[in-house]
Design an enzyme around this catalytic site. Structure first.
Site, PDB file in Angstrom:
ATOM      1  N   GLU A  33       0.857  -1.046   0.020  1.00 35.36           N
ATOM      2  CA  GLU A  33       0.029  -0.011   0.028  1.00 35.36           C
ATOM      3  C   GLU A  33       0.708   1.442   0.048  1.00 35.36           C
ATOM      4  OE1 GLU A  33      -3.218   0.004  -1.093  1.00 35.36           O
ATOM      5  OE2 GLU A  33      -3.590  -1.402   0.491  1.00 35.36           O
ATOM      6  N   ALA A 125     -15.434   3.456  -1.218  1.00 37.48           N
ATOM      7  CA  ALA A 125     -15.313   2.333  -0.068  1.00 37.48           C
ATOM      8  C   ALA A 125     -13.721   2.082  -0.320  1.00 37.48           C
ATOM      9  CB  ALA A 125     -15.786   1.199  -0.317  1.00 37.48           C
ATOM     10  N   LEU A 127     -12.441   0.516  -2.936  1.00 35.35           N
ATOM     11  CA  LEU A 127     -12.418  -0.442  -3.689  1.00 35.35           C
ATOM     12  C   LEU A 127     -12.362  -0.281  -5.139  1.00 35.35           C
ATOM     13  CD1 LEU A 127     -14.841  -2.708  -2.023  1.00 35.35           C
ATOM     14  CD2 LEU A 127     -12.532  -2.474  -1.799  1.00 35.35           C
ATOM     15  N   SER A 130     -13.808   4.428  -8.983  1.00 39.22           N
ATOM     16  CA  SER A 130     -13.464   5.406  -9.908  1.00 39.22           C
ATOM     17  C   SER A 130     -12.575   4.712 -10.748  1.00 39.22           C
ATOM     18  CB  SER A 130     -12.800   6.792  -9.382  1.00 39.22           C
ATOM     19  OG  SER A 130     -11.947   6.479  -8.437  1.00 39.22           O
ATOM     20  N   ASP A 174      -4.624   0.871  -9.316  1.00 41.79           N
ATOM     21  CA  ASP A 174      -6.266   0.570  -9.399  1.00 41.79           C
ATOM     22  C   ASP A 174      -6.516   0.280 -10.625  1.00 41.79           C
ATOM     23  OD1 ASP A 174      -5.670   1.181  -6.689  1.00 41.79           O
ATOM     24  OD2 ASP A 174      -6.932   3.212  -6.825  1.00 41.79           O
TER      25      ASP A 174
HETATM   26  C1  GLA Z   1      -5.240   4.740  -4.083  1.00 34.49           C
HETATM   27  C2  GLA Z   1      -4.515   5.316  -5.218  1.00 34.49           C
HETATM   28  C3  GLA Z   1      -3.442   4.039  -5.607  1.00 34.49           C
HETATM   29  C4  GLA Z   1      -2.581   3.682  -4.532  1.00 34.49           C
HETATM   30  C5  GLA Z   1      -3.422   3.329  -3.395  1.00 34.49           C
HETATM   31  C6  GLA Z   1      -2.588   3.012  -1.969  1.00 34.49           C
HETATM   32  O1  GLA Z   1      -6.090   3.781  -4.331  1.00 34.49           O
HETATM   33  O2  GLA Z   1      -5.413   5.235  -6.396  1.00 34.49           O
HETATM   34  O3  GLA Z   1      -2.512   4.362  -6.671  1.00 34.49           O
HETATM   35  O4  GLA Z   1      -1.435   4.621  -4.271  1.00 34.49           O
HETATM   36  O5  GLA Z   1      -4.360   4.559  -2.995  1.00 34.49           O
HETATM   37  O6  GLA Z   1      -1.863   2.104  -2.191  1.00 34.49           O
END
Ligand code: GLA
Length: 387
Positions: A33, A125, A127, A130, A174
């Protein structure tokens, strides 16, 4: 949700000849993360939850958007080539942002579209509703207009839209997880060069449980951009004494030997999280490949502690969920997932302990947080689909 979206299309716009349907998944990150903008590793998987679209070509250049999740907003209109952002940060910005990013690459739409969207990922949330919407837009436009573009490029354009159009300086995780998801696998992605490996993730005696705090993360965007800036400052200091081009180029050993170069204690802690989280992610995947789920769980717990104490992106509600889970026999690991400041935890729980997990976490959360959390038992889903 797919049927609801198609039905809503007919209700809102009437029957059209060639209405096509699309899907792009949300994601949950298992470990790794706040490493994706520090040149580190991440380990997300796509979900079977996601965002659906039904769309049809128009004879003019008008764009019409409608979401079954926000019926109160009605139909929003725009037109091809008019990519001025809407000031209200409406969900349509994610779609228009991708249209803008595609146009910047020479992929021009030759007519307008009628679009209905509907998602079953809870918004806000953590997840990636977007990112799912961005990837969905890319997949949809590729199919509608025959654009020659890969899923990976769609992920990158989605990130560009989010960074430059929507103003959130997110990394690539993401959009990549949504665009490249594979059923029953997680994606071990090295964000420094986008090399990746699909790692089988099928639990036998355990379940993967997402728990939603149901707390909207309003501070998220500004605090997220702050973390990026702090990591940048730490890197600048470290570059004076190492040849690192990103924080995650450093091993924990390199970091310990050079960390005195970072004078600001806050930036020091941010950098420490990134460096050690990257190591935990690599070790976690190794443990998983060796069949050592217990070790993977311990690394998940350590990830949460680091996000809570060093990176400071957890919040009271997430801590209640994770810390309660750690005390329950049969819980292998539990941590916040995604950007933080609200959103969800992800936990690996022995099958026979799953009911007890939901009962104890649910009751403790209601007592301490004052409202209810929500549980989802999930497994890694596939990537985007054209129906
Ligand atoms: C969000 C961002 C990702 C990542 C996470 C943290 O989801 O969109 O790019 O940086 O936070 O790991």
């Amino acid at each position: 949700m797919k049927e609801t979206v198609s039905k809503t299309f007919r209700e809102i716009y009437g029957a059209a000849d060639d209405v096509r349907s699309y899907f792009a998944p949300g994601r949950v990150n298992l470990i790794g993360e706040h490493t994706d903008y520090n040149g580190g590793h991440v380990f997300p998987c796509a979900l079977s939850y996601g965002t659906y679209a039904a769309a049809a070509r128009r004879n003019d250049r008008k764009l019409r958007f409608y979401s079954v999740n926000f019926p109160g907003n009605g139909v929003t209109e725009s037109s091809v080539g008019d990519y001025r952002p809407l000031r209200d940060k409406s969900w349509t910005s994610y779609m228009k942002g991708v249209m803008w990013a595609l146009a910047g690459r020479g992929f021009e739409m030759d007519c307008g579209l009628d679009i209905v969207i509907g998602g079953d990922i809870p918004a806000g949330a953590g997840l990636s509703s977007s990112a799912a919407l961005e990837v969905l837009t890319g997949i949809m436009l590729r199919d509608m207009f025959g654009f020659d573009i890969s899923n990976q490029e769609i992920a990158l354009l989605g990130q560009k839209a989010e960074n430059e159009y929507c103003g959130l300086n997110c990394g690539i995780m993401d959009q990549f997880a949504s665009a490249m998801g594979r059923k029953d696998h997680a994606i071990f992605l090295d964000t420094s060069d986008l090399s990746f490996q699909y790692v089988p993730f099928v639990l036998q005696d355990e379940v993967l449980i997402i728990t939603n705090t149901n707390k909207k993360h309003s501070l998220k965007d500004s605090a997220y951009n702050d973390r990026r800036r702090e990591c940048g400052e730490a890197l600048e200091a470290l570059r004076k004494v190492t040849d690192a081009e990103a924080l995650c180029d450093l091993s924990p050993e390199d970091f310990e030997g050079n960390k005195d170069a970072i004078k600001d204690p806050v930036c020091l802690r941010r950098a420490r999280h990134a460096v050690y989280e990257n190591r935990r992610t690599i070790e976690g995947v190794r443990a998983l490949e060796a069949g050592d789920l217990e070790e993977f769980g311990r690394l998940m717990n350590a990830s949460h502690v680091s996000l809570r104490d060093d990176y400071e992106v957890s919040c009271r509600e997430l801590d209640i969920l994770a810390e309660t889970a750690w005390e329950i026999p049969g819980v292998l690991g539990s941590r916040m997932t995604g950007g933080g400041f609200g959103g969800c935890t992800v936990s690996i729980v022995k099958k026979e302990a799953a009911d007890e997990f939901c009962r104890v976490v649910g009751e403790t959360y209601r007592e301490k947080a004052g409202f209810d959390c929500t549980f989802y038992v999930v497994s890694p889903g596939g990537g985007p689909e054209v129906f």
